[in-house]
Motif scaffolding. Sequence first.
Motif, mmCIF file in Angstrom:
data_model
loop_
_atom_site.group_PDB
_atom_site.id
_atom_site.type_symbol
_atom_site.label_atom_id
_atom_site.label_comp_id
_atom_site.label_asym_id
_atom_site.label_seq_id
_atom_site.Cartn_x
_atom_site.Cartn_y
_atom_site.Cartn_z
ATOM 1 N N ASP A 222 -4.287 -0.985 -7.567
ATOM 2 C CA ASP A 222 -5.471 -0.278 -8.151
ATOM 3 C C ASP A 222 -4.134 0.389 -9.273
ATOM 4 N N SER B 106 -7.605 -0.452 -3.508
ATOM 5 C CA SER B 106 -7.698 0.588 -2.018
ATOM 6 C C SER B 106 -7.955 2.508 -2.271
ATOM 7 N N ASP B 107 -7.828 2.666 -3.573
ATOM 8 C CA ASP B 107 -7.955 4.119 -3.962
ATOM 9 C C ASP B 107 -9.623 4.737 -4.338
ATOM 10 N N ASN C 21 -3.141 0.534 -3.792
ATOM 11 C CA ASN C 21 -2.118 -0.349 -4.232
ATOM 12 C C ASN C 21 -1.635 -0.529 -5.325
ATOM 13 N N THR D 24 1.218 -0.814 -0.089
ATOM 14 C CA THR D 24 0.462 -0.522 0.085
ATOM 15 C C THR D 24 1.075 1.771 0.108
#
Length: 202
Positions: A56, A174-175, A53, A2
């Motif tokens: 993404d 994560s985004d 991460n 991440t």
Amino acid sequence: MTIRLTPRRALLTGAAVALLALAGCGGADHGSTGAGHGTATATASPSAGAVFNDADVAFAQHMIVHHRQAVEMAGLAPERAASAAVKKLAADIEAAQAPEISTMTGWLGTWGATVPEAGHDSGHETMPGMMSDADMTALAAAKGAAFDERFLTMMIAHHEGAITMAGEVAAKGSDPAAKALAATIVTDQQAEIAEMRALLAK
């Protein structure tokens, strides 16, 4: 793995916070609007302080290549398709996915990741729904009703692959902006699959 945006990178994308609120299930790769079946939708740039991460980054890199092929396929329709409905569908696909390519290219720049080179998309047939060079050559050689059937059949498989890829980033990414675009892709391409199946059934 991440990665957190540095304050400098976060400043570059701070204006996207407002856009993120507009992003959701709607119409491919924006910082601007994407067209899809007459409905304008907005997708955001990575938000200030956002965490992204490897999933993404992989999503953006792979979906750029995937979208480029869809745009290439759609670009064949004006001169080769017999059906006005197929021509319109192809135009809608190109209008939606070309801006999404630009958006994801911007994300990769912000993240300090490599953007896939245009014209170097062969060798990616292992991606879900990607057509082989032979498939693309056969599509380019077809005309009229034969083109329409081949285009619709190929694009259904292509869209199904994109939906699979979008599901992966939804589960592992994560985004927030990447997840919002993935949701948009799923919604739009599911609708287009239904439309293409209806056209094939005629």
